[in-house]
Design an enzyme around this catalytic site. Structure first.
Site, mmCIF file in Angstrom:
data_model
loop_
_atom_site.group_PDB
_atom_site.id
_atom_site.type_symbol
_atom_site.label_atom_id
_atom_site.label_comp_id
_atom_site.label_asym_id
_atom_site.label_seq_id
_atom_site.Cartn_x
_atom_site.Cartn_y
_atom_site.Cartn_z
ATOM 1 N N ARG A 161 -0.226 -30.592 48.372
ATOM 2 C CA ARG A 161 0.344 -30.213 49.665
ATOM 3 C C ARG A 161 0.127 -31.368 50.639
ATOM 4 O O ARG A 161 -0.836 -32.133 50.530
ATOM 5 C CB ARG A 161 -0.329 -28.955 50.204
ATOM 6 C CG ARG A 161 -0.118 -27.702 49.360
ATOM 7 C CD ARG A 161 -0.784 -26.507 50.022
ATOM 8 N NE ARG A 161 -0.559 -25.255 49.287
ATOM 9 C CZ ARG A 161 -1.392 -24.752 48.386
ATOM 10 N NH1 ARG A 161 -2.535 -25.389 48.119
ATOM 11 N NH2 ARG A 161 -1.104 -23.627 47.765
ATOM 12 N N LYS A 185 -5.880 -23.501 50.022
ATOM 13 C CA LYS A 185 -5.756 -22.335 50.894
ATOM 14 C C LYS A 185 -6.794 -21.276 50.541
ATOM 15 O O LYS A 185 -7.073 -21.023 49.370
ATOM 16 C CB LYS A 185 -4.350 -21.734 50.743
ATOM 17 C CG LYS A 185 -3.253 -22.600 51.352
ATOM 18 C CD LYS A 185 -1.914 -21.907 51.283
ATOM 19 C CE LYS A 185 -0.831 -22.723 51.975
ATOM 20 N NZ LYS A 185 0.486 -22.063 51.911
ATOM 21 N N HIS A 251 7.122 -31.733 51.005
ATOM 22 C CA HIS A 251 7.136 -30.470 50.270
ATOM 23 C C HIS A 251 8.194 -30.487 49.172
ATOM 24 O O HIS A 251 8.008 -29.881 48.109
ATOM 25 C CB HIS A 251 7.383 -29.309 51.229
ATOM 26 C CG HIS A 251 6.710 -28.042 50.819
ATOM 27 N ND1 HIS A 251 5.343 -27.934 50.668
ATOM 28 C CD2 HIS A 251 7.213 -26.821 50.485
ATOM 29 C CE1 HIS A 251 5.037 -26.710 50.283
ATOM 30 N NE2 HIS A 251 6.155 -26.015 50.161
ATOM 31 N N ARG A 254 6.715 -32.054 46.205
ATOM 32 C CA ARG A 254 5.845 -31.093 45.507
ATOM 33 C C ARG A 254 6.698 -30.165 44.631
ATOM 34 O O ARG A 254 6.328 -29.865 43.500
ATOM 35 C CB ARG A 254 5.043 -30.303 46.548
ATOM 36 C CG ARG A 254 4.223 -29.135 46.002
ATOM 37 C CD ARG A 254 3.352 -28.591 47.143
ATOM 38 N NE ARG A 254 2.932 -27.219 46.946
ATOM 39 C CZ ARG A 254 1.820 -26.859 46.305
ATOM 40 N NH1 ARG A 254 1.046 -27.784 45.769
ATOM 41 N NH2 ARG A 254 1.488 -25.589 46.197
ATOM 42 N N HIS A 277 -1.267 -21.715 43.544
ATOM 43 C CA HIS A 277 -0.630 -20.461 43.955
ATOM 44 C C HIS A 277 -1.530 -19.284 43.603
ATOM 45 O O HIS A 277 -1.967 -19.150 42.458
ATOM 46 C CB HIS A 277 0.719 -20.278 43.245
ATOM 47 C CG HIS A 277 1.772 -21.220 43.711
ATOM 48 N ND1 HIS A 277 2.913 -21.511 42.992
ATOM 49 C CD2 HIS A 277 1.870 -21.946 44.862
ATOM 50 C CE1 HIS A 277 3.658 -22.365 43.667
ATOM 51 N NE2 HIS A 277 3.048 -22.649 44.799
ATOM 52 N N TYR A 286 10.265 -21.313 40.081
ATOM 53 C CA TYR A 286 10.711 -22.525 39.401
ATOM 54 C C TYR A 286 11.441 -22.228 38.098
ATOM 55 O O TYR A 286 12.175 -23.077 37.586
ATOM 56 C CB TYR A 286 9.525 -23.463 39.151
ATOM 57 C CG TYR A 286 8.940 -23.958 40.452
ATOM 58 C CD1 TYR A 286 9.614 -24.891 41.233
ATOM 59 C CD2 TYR A 286 7.740 -23.449 40.937
ATOM 60 C CE1 TYR A 286 9.108 -25.316 42.447
ATOM 61 C CE2 TYR A 286 7.221 -23.868 42.152
ATOM 62 C CZ TYR A 286 7.907 -24.800 42.897
ATOM 63 O OH TYR A 286 7.413 -25.210 44.097
#
Length: 312
Positions: A161, A185, A251, A254, A277, A286
């Site tokens: 990120r 995160k 992004h 990524r 994730h 994806y």
């Protein structure tokens, strides 16, 4: 952001206005959000701020639940848009350390079709790296070109990120260690693979970073490169490589990392781990991006196709 002729709603508190402005600046820089998108986010966040007694930035799950109760008369697409704006806002605050938690799970998730992420073709990526190679072939090599090479190698080669990349400590990447441990995160740690190319690019750049600097990509005396500046560098490189700048951002690189790994046969669970994730559903997007390859694979490899060929 005020320069675009947009102002945060009068109902928002001073603290909320500042937080909303920082969030919108991030969206414009990191995600390349269009003016209309920014205006929609600003409107939804300002309305939410004005409807909450304690303000938006400090709202807890119970307050968000009460706010969502007032959306019952709205169409599901409108509810989804409002909830999405708030979720992204609270994720931003948590990532910035502005609050220790994320209350957005209290928001509704109406069923809507999820947009496919923008990505790049292999040819696009080749053009980016060709432009970098041309820069590095100059004599003498400019240190900022070494920095750009390291940034792009880590964005596309490891799927970091933007916020993770710019805040890397100076010694986060070791020349003899093919992985990096990141705290992403929610404070969760994950292992990110590092290619030989990425480690070599980082080593070449780090030789120009003073040993007493805290960050691998420093800016000023004590800060690191901003996400806004990273966004500008990526778009400038795209223009140089003949790629429309509005098609690319950190992004998007990524997303290209994830899409191209999946095309190469990467396991979806492994990809989830590398991207950080929390929910496999986020990674599964994806598989839709890769649908063209799946069709091609069936047409080339399915046994019934071979039978039809022999019949012809």
């Amino acid at each position: 952001m005020a320069g675009r002729g947009l102002t945060t709603g009068a109902g928002a508190s001073g603290e909320d206005r500042q937080a909303i402005e920082r969030f919108l600046e991030m969206l414009a820089a990191q995600a390349g959000a269009a003016a209309n998108t920014l205006a929609a986010y600003r409107r939804d966040l300002a309305l939410a701020s004005g409807a909450l007694d304690g303000g938006l930035a400090r709202a807890d799950a119970a307050a968000l639940g009460r706010l969502a109760d007032g959306w019952t008369a709205l169409a599901s697409a409108s509810v989804a848009r409002k909830a999405s704006a708030l979720r992204r806002f609270f994720a931003f605050l948590a990532e910035e350390g502005a609050r220790p938690d994320d209350p957005s799970p209290a928001l509704p998730r109406p069923a809507t079709r999820r947009a496919l992420p923008r990505t790049l073709s292999h040819a696009d990526v080749d053009r980016l790296f060709a432009a970098i190679a041309e820069r590095l072939a100059r004599d003498p090599v400019i240190p900022t070109d070494l920095r750009l090479a390291a940034l792009i190698e880590l964005l596309y080669g490891s799927g970091l990120r933007a916020s993770e990349l710019v805040s890397l400590p100076r010694n986060a990447i070791h020349p003899d260690r093919p992985f990096l441990i990141l705290r992403g995160k929610g404070g969760k740690e994950r292992l990110v693979p590092l290619s030989d190319r990425a480690r070599a690019a980082v080593a070449a750049w780090r030789a120009h970073v003073a040993s007493d600097r805290a960050f691998l990509f420093p800016s000023g005396a004590t800060h690191h490169l901003s996400r806004v500046r990273l966004f500008q560098l990526v778009r400038a490189l795209a223009a140089e490589a003949g790629i429309p700048p509005d098609r690319i951002s950190p992004h998007v690189l990524r997303h290209a990392f994830a899409t191209h790994l999946l095309e190469g046969g990467a396991d979806l669970r492994a990809l989830q781990t590398m991207l950080g994730h929390a929910d496999i559903a986020t990674t599964e997007i994806y598989t839709h991006v890769d649908s063209s390859r799946l069709v091609e694979l069936v047409n080339e490899r399915h046994p019934l196709v071979d039978a039809l060929r022999h019949r012809d």
